[in-house]
Design a protein around this motif. Structure first.
Motif, mmCIF file in Angstrom:
data_model
loop_
_atom_site.group_PDB
_atom_site.id
_atom_site.type_symbol
_atom_site.label_atom_id
_atom_site.label_comp_id
_atom_site.label_asym_id
_atom_site.label_seq_id
_atom_site.Cartn_x
_atom_site.Cartn_y
_atom_site.Cartn_z
ATOM 1 N N ASP A 128 0.727 -1.191 -0.121
ATOM 2 C CA ASP A 128 -0.169 -0.065 0.012
ATOM 3 C C ASP A 128 0.754 1.271 0.120
ATOM 4 N N THR A 129 2.074 1.147 -0.174
ATOM 5 C CA THR A 129 3.030 2.269 -0.215
ATOM 6 C C THR A 129 3.645 2.597 -1.653
ATOM 7 N N ALA A 130 3.262 3.967 -2.080
ATOM 8 C CA ALA A 130 3.666 4.269 -3.338
ATOM 9 C C ALA A 130 5.031 4.334 -3.474
ATOM 10 N N ILE A 131 5.882 3.862 -4.255
ATOM 11 C CA ILE A 131 7.135 3.940 -4.421
ATOM 12 C C ILE A 131 7.561 4.445 -5.766
ATOM 13 N N ASP A 132 8.276 5.198 -5.880
ATOM 14 C CA ASP A 132 8.705 6.064 -7.202
ATOM 15 C C ASP A 132 9.998 5.115 -7.628
ATOM 16 N N GLU A 133 10.357 5.549 -9.009
ATOM 17 C CA GLU A 133 11.757 4.769 -9.312
ATOM 18 C C GLU A 133 13.073 5.035 -8.874
ATOM 19 N N SER A 134 13.230 6.491 -8.332
ATOM 20 C CA SER A 134 14.489 6.692 -7.465
ATOM 21 C C SER A 134 14.336 5.971 -6.037
ATOM 22 N N GLN A 135 13.430 5.903 -5.234
ATOM 23 C CA GLN A 135 13.183 5.176 -4.182
ATOM 24 C C GLN A 135 13.705 3.740 -4.400
ATOM 25 N N LYS A 136 12.844 3.139 -5.607
ATOM 26 C CA LYS A 136 13.185 1.738 -5.949
ATOM 27 C C LYS A 136 14.711 1.494 -6.032
ATOM 28 N N THR A 137 15.304 2.310 -6.879
ATOM 29 C CA THR A 137 16.713 2.223 -7.236
ATOM 30 C C THR A 137 17.673 2.300 -5.768
ATOM 31 N N ASN A 138 17.191 3.286 -4.824
ATOM 32 C CA ASN A 138 18.122 3.315 -3.798
ATOM 33 C C ASN A 138 18.038 2.140 -2.944
ATOM 34 N N TYR A 139 16.644 1.596 -2.693
ATOM 35 C CA TYR A 139 16.544 0.582 -2.243
ATOM 36 C C TYR A 139 17.195 -0.663 -2.697
ATOM 37 N N GLN A 140 17.285 -0.915 -4.104
ATOM 38 C CA GLN A 140 18.071 -2.184 -4.474
ATOM 39 C C GLN A 140 19.718 -1.684 -4.407
ATOM 40 N N ARG A 141 19.872 -0.533 -4.539
ATOM 41 C CA ARG A 141 21.342 -0.437 -4.394
ATOM 42 C C ARG A 141 21.871 -0.571 -2.904
ATOM 43 N N ALA A 142 21.075 -0.461 -1.911
ATOM 44 C CA ALA A 142 21.425 -0.579 -0.459
ATOM 45 C C ALA A 142 21.402 -1.987 -0.321
ATOM 46 N N ILE A 143 20.452 -2.890 -0.725
ATOM 47 C CA ILE A 143 20.248 -4.307 -0.351
ATOM 48 C C ILE A 143 21.596 -4.917 -1.201
ATOM 49 N N ALA A 144 21.701 -4.604 -2.369
ATOM 50 C CA ALA A 144 22.708 -5.225 -2.947
ATOM 51 C C ALA A 144 24.229 -4.858 -2.406
ATOM 52 N N ALA A 145 24.435 -3.768 -1.799
ATOM 53 C CA ALA A 145 25.621 -3.558 -0.921
ATOM 54 C C ALA A 145 25.892 -4.129 0.125
ATOM 55 N N CYS A 146 24.608 -4.444 0.766
ATOM 56 C CA CYS A 146 24.721 -5.223 2.082
ATOM 57 C C CYS A 146 24.980 -6.588 1.663
ATOM 58 N N LEU A 147 24.567 -7.192 0.667
ATOM 59 C CA LEU A 147 24.889 -8.713 0.330
ATOM 60 C C LEU A 147 26.101 -8.784 -0.125
ATOM 61 N N GLN A 148 26.504 -7.971 -1.026
ATOM 62 C CA GLN A 148 28.013 -7.925 -1.337
ATOM 63 C C GLN A 148 28.920 -7.817 -0.179
ATOM 64 N N GLY A 149 28.755 -7.191 0.727
ATOM 65 C CA GLY A 149 29.376 -7.098 1.830
ATOM 66 C C GLY A 149 29.481 -8.406 2.910
ATOM 67 N N ARG A 150 28.404 -9.182 2.536
ATOM 68 C CA ARG A 150 28.410 -10.590 3.217
ATOM 69 C C ARG A 150 28.808 -11.677 2.190
ATOM 70 N N ASP A 151 29.616 -11.186 1.332
ATOM 71 C CA ASP A 151 30.156 -12.272 0.264
ATOM 72 C C ASP A 151 29.259 -12.791 -0.899
ATOM 73 N N TYR A 152 28.194 -12.187 -1.640
ATOM 74 C CA TYR A 152 27.494 -12.498 -2.468
ATOM 75 C C TYR A 152 27.692 -11.944 -3.773
ATOM 76 N N THR A 153 27.585 -12.613 -4.839
ATOM 77 C CA THR A 153 27.576 -12.021 -6.121
ATOM 78 C C THR A 153 26.057 -11.442 -6.492
ATOM 79 N N VAL A 154 25.867 -10.321 -6.718
ATOM 80 C CA VAL A 154 24.464 -9.846 -6.867
ATOM 81 C C VAL A 154 24.330 -9.232 -8.267
ATOM 82 N N LYS A 155 23.471 -9.528 -9.145
ATOM 83 C CA LYS A 155 23.083 -9.057 -10.295
ATOM 84 C C LYS A 155 21.811 -8.375 -10.528
#
Length: 131
Positions: A104-131
């Protein structure tokens, strides 16, 4: 030993298992994990096991479009991967101020991009390859 059985329809749990997928059909939000569907029961303040709703596959496919692909570089178990994904999701929500699992939360494209960048950075820091 033990025998795994399906969760009985109508049963309640207070917390969803790690790694759930949230999707919406009509006005109802469903949660899916481990071949089980749940809905939130406001009266009981708990998740209730429910039957698979019509259209679940299509709704889940729509929800997962653009989803990240993650590969464990250190042989992390599926359980560890689920824990890491959940913890990184929570961290990404904090960092980006947006939770894409809340339908029920409206998410614009920049917010979605920021979220994806943050989760990718976290997972890469835990030694995962993220694509």
């Amino acid at each position: 030993g033990y025998v795994a059985v399906a969760a009985p329809f109508g049963a309640y749990i207070t917390e969803l298992p790690v790694g759930f997928l949230a999707f919406t059909l009509g006005l109802m939000t469903y949660y899916y994990v481990n071949d089980t569907y749940y809905t939130w029961n406001e009266t009981k303040q708990a998740y209730q096991v429910t039957a698979k709703p019509d259209g679940a596959e299509d709704a889940m496919e729509q929800t997962t479009m653009g989803r990240l692909f993650i590969y464990p570089n250190q042989g992390q178990t599926e359980e560890q991967q689920s824990i890491d994904r959940y913890e990184c999701h929570r961290w990404a929500v904090t960092e980006s101020s947006v939770d894409p699992t809340l339908e029920d939360t409206a998410i614009d494209e920049s917010q979605k991009t920021n979220y994806q960048r943050a989760i990718a950075a976290c997972l890469q820091g835990r030694d995962y390859t993220v694509k």
